[in-house]
Design a protein around this motif. Structure first.
Motif, PDB file in Angstrom:
ATOM      1  N   THR A 277       4.852  -6.392   3.329  1.00 55.69           N
ATOM      2  CA  THR A 277       3.817  -5.794   4.199  1.00 55.69           C
ATOM      3  C   THR A 277       3.556  -4.325   3.869  1.00 55.69           C
ATOM      4  O   THR A 277       2.816  -3.653   4.582  1.00 55.69           O
ATOM      5  N   SER A 278       4.146  -3.815   2.792  1.00 54.97           N
ATOM      6  CA  SER A 278       4.003  -2.395   2.471  1.00 54.97           C
ATOM      7  C   SER A 278       2.762  -2.144   1.619  1.00 54.97           C
ATOM      8  O   SER A 278       2.190  -3.065   1.036  1.00 54.97           O
ATOM      9  N   ALA A 279       2.359  -0.871   1.561  1.00 54.99           N
ATOM     10  CA  ALA A 279       1.271  -0.407   0.673  1.00 54.99           C
ATOM     11  C   ALA A 279      -0.041  -1.155   0.877  1.00 54.99           C
ATOM     12  O   ALA A 279      -0.830  -1.289  -0.047  1.00 54.99           O
ATOM     13  N   TYR A 280      -0.284  -1.626   2.104  1.00 57.87           N
ATOM     14  CA  TYR A 280      -1.506  -2.399   2.340  1.00 57.87           C
ATOM     15  C   TYR A 280      -2.768  -1.541   2.283  1.00 57.87           C
ATOM     16  O   TYR A 280      -3.877  -2.071   2.157  1.00 57.87           O
ATOM     17  N   GLU A 281      -2.633  -0.225   2.378  1.00 56.11           N
ATOM     18  CA  GLU A 281      -3.801   0.651   2.318  1.00 56.11           C
ATOM     19  C   GLU A 281      -3.983   1.305   0.948  1.00 56.11           C
ATOM     20  O   GLU A 281      -4.824   2.187   0.779  1.00 56.11           O
ATOM     21  N   ALA A 282      -3.214   0.881  -0.034  1.00 54.41           N
ATOM     22  CA  ALA A 282      -3.250   1.537  -1.345  1.00 54.41           C
ATOM     23  C   ALA A 282      -4.615   1.440  -1.999  1.00 54.41           C
ATOM     24  O   ALA A 282      -5.016   2.343  -2.745  1.00 54.41           O
ATOM     25  N   ASN A 283      -5.360   0.355  -1.734  1.00 54.53           N
ATOM     26  CA  ASN A 283      -6.686   0.231  -2.357  1.00 54.53           C
ATOM     27  C   ASN A 283      -7.633   1.326  -1.858  1.00 54.53           C
ATOM     28  O   ASN A 283      -8.303   1.999  -2.646  1.00 54.53           O
ATOM     29  N   ILE A 284      -7.682   1.522  -0.536  1.00 52.97           N
ATOM     30  CA  ILE A 284      -8.559   2.547   0.031  1.00 52.97           C
ATOM     31  C   ILE A 284      -8.066   3.944  -0.327  1.00 52.97           C
ATOM     32  O   ILE A 284      -8.857   4.830  -0.661  1.00 52.97           O
ATOM     33  N   GLU A 285      -6.754   4.148  -0.277  1.00 51.25           N
ATOM     34  CA  GLU A 285      -6.197   5.470  -0.589  1.00 51.25           C
ATOM     35  C   GLU A 285      -6.443   5.840  -2.048  1.00 51.25           C
ATOM     36  O   GLU A 285      -6.696   7.008  -2.369  1.00 51.25           O
ATOM     37  N   SER A 286      -6.379   4.860  -2.939  1.00 54.12           N
ATOM     38  CA  SER A 286      -6.619   5.148  -4.356  1.00 54.12           C
ATOM     39  C   SER A 286      -8.088   5.495  -4.599  1.00 54.12           C
ATOM     40  O   SER A 286      -8.391   6.404  -5.390  1.00 54.12           O
ATOM     41  N   ILE A 287      -8.994   4.792  -3.935  1.00 44.34           N
ATOM     42  CA  ILE A 287     -10.422   5.118  -4.065  1.00 44.34           C
ATOM     43  C   ILE A 287     -10.694   6.510  -3.521  1.00 44.34           C
ATOM     44  O   ILE A 287     -11.454   7.290  -4.100  1.00 44.34           O
TER      45      ILE A 287
END
Length: 354
Positions: A277-287
């Motif tokens: 369940t970790s790093a679920y926001e990595a896509n938005i944060e990377s953009i």
């Protein structure tokens, strides 16, 4: 013609010449600024990063402006920074990848499950996780380059597929830090800390910095890098000039998947455990990091070092505002403003170039 009329004509002419010269100087200054930003896309995020460090340093003193605090920022943004490197490559080709976060997580899960569920040697399990991330990237690349599907739609779909597969395969179970430390410490390798003059680093931070530097060099000094920019600027024109667009896109998406695999390894080191369940926001944060870093969402323009600066800007604001005791929502507020400003600057640069 009277002497007065002649005098008025001379004055009028001189006024027009003065106005034209002033306007020319103004245009000249704007063009110089434009040329500077166009040739150095990472300059604006670098200035913003340095300015934010100085401002928070003045407000917080040694609480912020210390080797420990500044390297803490690096530790906090290492996952986003590594994922942003993958995202940058894809966005430079005028694409976007919404599945990078899911690939990162499932790569870490594969490493953990292969080591603990199947008893595979931990070092081999790490390689399997990296290979699986590369495979996910290859799937995205095939759908984009061969089937000509829009990258946004493709990665929106694979994001959901990979995320669901992650939960189903892991059974939503977390592998504890103590178990990893006892049986497979190599999984936590990226989280290993070492100290230099009061500054605390991890191998994940070192990997992030080296990755950015190597990719920046490759994009600037190799034929592959020039092809990446050419495809992002105009894929049809690139094909007509002899660039293998399919091969370039496949290499970018596969390399992006591999980098996400490394991000998954760093994620285990950062958390100490394997959590589906970790790093679920990595896509938005990377953009977010990529956009703030001055890389154009339209492709073909930007420096990958800008993505690193963008990630660090987010980290500086997050830590600085937290130390000031401000509400966490102010971080999102300022980051949102920076995103809008970054896109506006990019549009201005493209408009003037056109």
């Amino acid at each position: 013609m009277s002497q007065d009329d002649s005098y008025e004509d001379v004055v009028k002419t001189r006024r027009e010449e003065s106005f034209a010269a002033f306007e020319s100087r103004g245009k000249g200054l704007l063009h110089k600024v434009h040329d500077l930003l166009h040739g150095n896309p990472a300059l604006v995020p670098l200035i913003v990063l340095l300015a934010s460090i100085v401002v928070f340093g003045l407000l917080l003193g040694s609480r912020f402006f210390s080797p420990f605090a500044l390297t803490l920022i690096l530790q906090q943004v290492q996952i986003v920074g590594i994922v942003a490197a993958a995202q940058s490559l894809i966005i430079l080709t005028a694409g976007i990848d919404l599945s990078v976060g899911a690939i990162t997580v499932i790569s870490s899960v594969v490493m953990g499950q292969f080591a603990f569920r199947y008893g595979i040697p931990p070092s081999i399990a790490v390689v399997c996780g990296l290979a699986f991330g590369t495979l996910c990237g290859a799937l995205n690349g095939l759908l984009v380059s061969k089937m000509k599907l829009p990258p946004f739609i493709v990665t929106l779909g694979t994001w959901q597929v990979i995320l669901a597969s992650n939960y189903l395969y892991s059974r939503n179970e977390t592998i504890r830090s103590q178990d990893i430390e006892a049986s497979a410490p190599i999984l936590q390798f990226m989280g290993t800390r070492f100290e230099i003059a009061g500054a605390v680093f991890t191998f994940g931070v070192v990997f992030m910095i080296l990755l950015m530097l190597v990719l920046a060099w490759a994009l600037k000094n190799t034929a592959w890098g020039r092809h990446v920019y050419a495809v992002g600027d105009d894929a049809e024109a690139a094909a007509l000039s002899g660039v293998n667009v399919h091969r370039t896109l496949m290499s970018v998406y596969m390399l992006g998947g591999l980098i996400c695999g490394f991000a998954g390894w760093a994620l285990i080191g950062r958390l100490g455990s394997v959590s589906p369940t970790s790093a679920y926001e990595a896509n938005i944060e990377s953009i977010t990091a990529v956009v703030i870093g001055g890389i154009s969402l339209f492709g073909g323009r930007g420096s990958i070092l800008g993505a690193l600066f963008g990630a660090l800007i987010v980290g500086v604001f997050s830590l600085g505002l937290r130390l000031l005791g401000a509400d966490a929502q102010w971080t999102y507020f300022f980051i949102g403003v920076l995103i809008i400003v970054a896109v506006a600057v990019d549009q201005w640069i493209r408009k003037v170039s056109a």
